[in-house]
Write a protein that holds these residues in place. Sequence first.
Motif, PDB file in Angstrom:
ATOM      1  N   ALA A  86       5.146   2.248 -10.124  1.00 24.49           N
ATOM      2  CA  ALA A  86       5.343   1.121 -10.098  1.00 24.49           C
ATOM      3  C   ALA A  86       4.138   0.909 -10.531  1.00 24.49           C
ATOM      4  O   ALA A  86       3.861  -1.002 -11.660  1.00 24.49           O
ATOM      5  N   LEU A  87       3.402   1.841 -11.724  1.00 24.99           N
ATOM      6  CA  LEU A  87       2.351   0.649 -12.240  1.00 24.99           C
ATOM      7  C   LEU A  87       2.267   1.882 -14.070  1.00 24.99           C
ATOM      8  O   LEU A  87       1.811   1.163 -15.116  1.00 24.99           O
ATOM      9  N   GLN A  88       4.134   1.603 -14.130  1.00 26.90           N
ATOM     10  CA  GLN A  88       3.836   2.211 -15.071  1.00 26.90           C
ATOM     11  C   GLN A  88       5.540   0.946 -16.167  1.00 26.90           C
ATOM     12  O   GLN A  88       5.966   0.374 -15.409  1.00 26.90           O
ATOM     13  N   TYR A  89       5.886   0.866 -17.220  1.00 24.15           N
ATOM     14  CA  TYR A  89       6.646   0.567 -18.520  1.00 24.15           C
ATOM     15  C   TYR A  89       7.831   0.585 -17.689  1.00 24.15           C
ATOM     16  O   TYR A  89       7.827   1.849 -16.833  1.00 24.15           O
ATOM     17  N   GLY A  90       8.745  -0.433 -16.970  1.00 28.19           N
ATOM     18  CA  GLY A  90      10.168  -0.166 -17.040  1.00 28.19           C
ATOM     19  C   GLY A  90      10.988  -0.755 -17.780  1.00 28.19           C
ATOM     20  O   GLY A  90      10.563  -0.592 -19.011  1.00 28.19           O
ATOM     21  N   PRO A 101       7.035  -7.806 -15.058  1.00 29.29           N
ATOM     22  CA  PRO A 101       6.179  -5.891 -14.069  1.00 29.29           C
ATOM     23  C   PRO A 101       6.891  -5.285 -13.264  1.00 29.29           C
ATOM     24  O   PRO A 101       7.452  -5.858 -12.208  1.00 29.29           O
ATOM     25  N   THR A 102       6.474  -3.883 -13.761  1.00 32.81           N
ATOM     26  CA  THR A 102       6.844  -3.395 -12.927  1.00 32.81           C
ATOM     27  C   THR A 102       6.559  -3.173 -10.863  1.00 32.81           C
ATOM     28  O   THR A 102       7.791  -3.066 -10.042  1.00 32.81           O
ATOM     29  N   LEU A 103       5.485  -3.439 -10.513  1.00 31.49           N
ATOM     30  CA  LEU A 103       5.214  -3.329  -9.262  1.00 31.49           C
ATOM     31  C   LEU A 103       5.809  -4.227  -8.429  1.00 31.49           C
ATOM     32  O   LEU A 103       6.061  -4.515  -7.645  1.00 31.49           O
ATOM     33  N   ALA A 106       1.113  -1.211  -0.081  1.00 32.17           N
ATOM     34  CA  ALA A 106       0.308  -0.012  -0.432  1.00 32.17           C
ATOM     35  C   ALA A 106       1.020   1.063   0.123  1.00 32.17           C
ATOM     36  O   ALA A 106       1.004   1.846  -0.938  1.00 32.17           O
ATOM     37  N   ASP A 107       1.719   1.051   0.533  1.00 30.97           N
ATOM     38  CA  ASP A 107       3.133   2.657   0.736  1.00 30.97           C
ATOM     39  C   ASP A 107       3.358   2.842  -0.408  1.00 30.97           C
ATOM     40  O   ASP A 107       3.530   3.901  -1.113  1.00 30.97           O
ATOM     41  N   ILE A 148       2.110   1.574  -3.317  1.00 30.25           N
ATOM     42  CA  ILE A 148       1.798   2.225  -4.467  1.00 30.25           C
ATOM     43  C   ILE A 148       0.866   4.060  -4.523  1.00 30.25           C
ATOM     44  O   ILE A 148       1.396   4.855  -5.352  1.00 30.25           O
ATOM     45  N   THR A 149       1.120   4.404  -3.406  1.00 22.87           N
ATOM     46  CA  THR A 149       0.986   5.911  -2.375  1.00 22.87           C
ATOM     47  C   THR A 149       2.001   6.425  -3.143  1.00 22.87           C
ATOM     48  O   THR A 149       1.785   7.495  -3.361  1.00 22.87           O
ATOM     49  N   GLY A 178       3.393   5.465  -6.767  1.00 22.56           N
ATOM     50  CA  GLY A 178       2.649   4.197  -7.511  1.00 22.56           C
ATOM     51  C   GLY A 178       2.608   5.084  -9.437  1.00 22.56           C
ATOM     52  O   GLY A 178       2.380   3.772 -10.162  1.00 22.56           O
ATOM     53  N   LEU A 179       3.209   5.807  -9.462  1.00 18.95           N
ATOM     54  CA  LEU A 179       3.942   6.554 -11.005  1.00 18.95           C
ATOM     55  C   LEU A 179       4.729   6.028 -11.287  1.00 18.95           C
ATOM     56  O   LEU A 179       4.705   5.608 -12.765  1.00 18.95           O
TER      57      LEU A 179
END
Lengths: 435, 435
Positions: free
Chosen positions: B75-79, B285-287, B65-66, B68-69, B72-73
């Motif tokens: 973690a949710l983006q292409y790497g 997956p970056t996340l 959670a921490d 992503i907060t 997040g930009l």
Amino acid sequence: MSLEPAGSRSLDPHLRRYAARAAGMTASEVRALFAVASRPEVVSLAGGMPNLTALPLDTLSAQVADLITKDGLVALQYGSAHGLPELRDQICEVMALEQIRAHPDDVVVTVGSQMGLDMVTRIFCDPGDVVIAEGPSYVGALGTFGAYQADVVHVAMDEDGLVPEALREALATAESAGRRVKFLYTIPNFHNPAGVTLAVSRRAEILEICRSHQVLVVEDNPYGLLGFDGQTYPALRSMDPDNVVYLGSFSKTFAAGLRVGWVLAPHAVREKLMLAAESATLCPPTLNQMIVSRYLATHDWKGQIKSFQSAYRDRRDALVSGLEQHMPAGCSWTVPKGGFFVWMTVPEGVDTKAMLPRAVTARVAYVSGTGFYADGFGSRQMRLSFCYPTPERISEGVRRLAAVLAAELDLANTFGPISGRRAGTGPQVPGPDIA
Amino acid sequence: MSLEPAGSRSLDPHLRRYAARAAGMTASEVRALFAVASRPEVVSLAGGMPNLTALPLDTLSAQVADLITKDGLVALQYGSAHGLPELRDQICEVMALEQIRAHPDDVVVTVGSQMGLDMVTRIFCDPGDVVIAEGPSYVGALGTFGAYQADVVHVAMDEDGLVPEALREALATAESAGRRVKFLYTIPNFHNPAGVTLAVSRRAEILEICRSHQVLVVEDNPYGLLGFDGQTYPALRSMDPDNVVYLGSFSKTFAAGLRVGWVLAPHAVREKLMLAAESATLCPPTLNQMIVSRYLATHDWKGQIKSFQSAYRDRRDALVSGLEQHMPAGCSWTVPKGGFFVWMTVPEGVDTKAMLPRAVTARVAYVSGTGFYADGFGSRQMRLSFCYPTPERISEGVRRLAAVLAAELDLANTFGPISGRRAGTGPQVPGPDIA
């Protein structure tokens, strides 16, 4: 005595061991340049990275936390290669927006739609088989086709997308040369990189041509829901379910970093795809599938897509009005009604690949058109992405690019072309930042 | 007139379009059976699913959670296809536990080590090339080699793992037949499915044999840190960095559902792997990479592995003492010092594949040995997994299995063998639940 740099191919002790397909895997010449292009002072009109700033990170954070707390033993465990049933149901609802009626059994979840493309090529293409693709075409697809030693034959587009007559000719030529054409690879909506959309009036004809030549259609549709006026088009899959393999993705409508995409395929093909996917990754990440599923179930994802549409429309407007204002005479470009990309053609005498280092020096980056062709074409073209920078940055980037281009044209007019078109450079595997 | 079921191959309109490699992709005959075997009343000694009950879900939940907060930009983006630099640093620390000294640049993060295996095979194997593998070998590897039309030559193991003399003979035979041997695929520690470990005293010899035949070594090491006494062994990679490609995974030491693995390869090979990975999935997956990285940075992951070791030791003990107590005379099995699997051989006259439906009816499941050979061998063998069920359930499962086996032997003694060995069944792609 000259020493080649470490890692150069002639010093590679494994050189004679590689598979034949590995010979085609070479790094993009512009890779080093893109390291520079990613510096903050450079306006990158090169990347295909979606804009995530509108995502509700706090909500997502809470949802993912809840998911791990309650269902962590499932989320962190192996799943099936088919993908989670609830997500496959939801994917069918997403596809219904483009008039696709599908059974969730015929959906296979993949690690991004790039993996779908890889799996489709794996099960259909022997070395030397022909894949028909638009010219230009998605650089990541050309890389995949190259990895399976398939030959790409490009077919022309105009502002209404793929030209049916050109497709007929290409198929006839390939057949009379005894080539095995396996499929047409097409991006019908808001094309990457061309920015055009296949006219609805052409869709049935394209499908009929492929069917009569017994050629499968692979429809790649990452941008279909990103029409700037909320408009959608009937998917090719909706018009010919038995002869179309459809590739979908959440990378542009939700989050690319989760790498969740899918393939919808005729039943028998679906079975082969699943087996191929098992040997490739065993299964897609379970957690990521659950995050997407939860997001679709609890969030106003259609409203979210509307906000993406509006953000990208503003950026398209900034790019296109900048081009109109600043570009020298003789430049032309497409005006996309959705998606991420504008395709620009520059005057004779300018080589977009040769010009790129000068552009990056002037703090603006783009992708030269040659990367989007398997045959060396594209040296007078470039792809301009408007997805990532702010409208203000885009405007500034266009000003810089116009100045570089003007200087280049001055030079060309004085001294003749700086660099002629070089045939046969072929597709290169790009970094994902330019895909 | 007989109608074949929907989806059967002869009704597939795409049949003549598939690539040659797709012919080898067939579903496991036991797939349907495993649907039954996953019912709660069946004790499954078949699956290779790790036991996650010891994971600190609440801590993980808060960390993700921490992440992503705050990030997040990202973690949710292409790497990049290379993988996150901080994770690659940490992977080098993990590998140091098995005496590997590596540079993070030479690590490529993959979607599970299955993808690493796929990429290695992709860059090295042309159709008809030979891969040497232990007999038996990991079923998912056999599936991947099959997908690239490589031929597998099995080499015998004993309780000390791969037999050097048998490797020498296999290489000599292949070479004298003019075959191109590309690599030795080996699981040195706590072998899947055999349960044995390559003796340290044999390691240098195996490496020397491969080097002298100019054959690469692909070392697959998902279980190396799961020694029941905390013992580790020097990785083959630590002894011959230039001729070993190393596959690692967080699936068994942390969480399989995140699909985070890696390849450590000599520099020139690493470059090819990265290009292959880009065309396969663009990027991992970056996340998921950030979750693993955060876990390694903030959690007592070594302590966590100790608790896994102890849980699996208890389960191994339950299985082995059950076998000792209940199995009919003439059965033999390996006693693993780590990992997930026991390999059992049953008396002449029993076919483990033919017996499986009767075992499932008696509410116990295993995997027949034939799946672990590319050559039809293994019909008197079975793999028994002790990773997932509780010790009590394992004991109950063994009692059930012993009863089925005793009945089968009674029948065989009265009426002769129920089913002879059938050659040429070949490897089949399993569901990930049996991988």
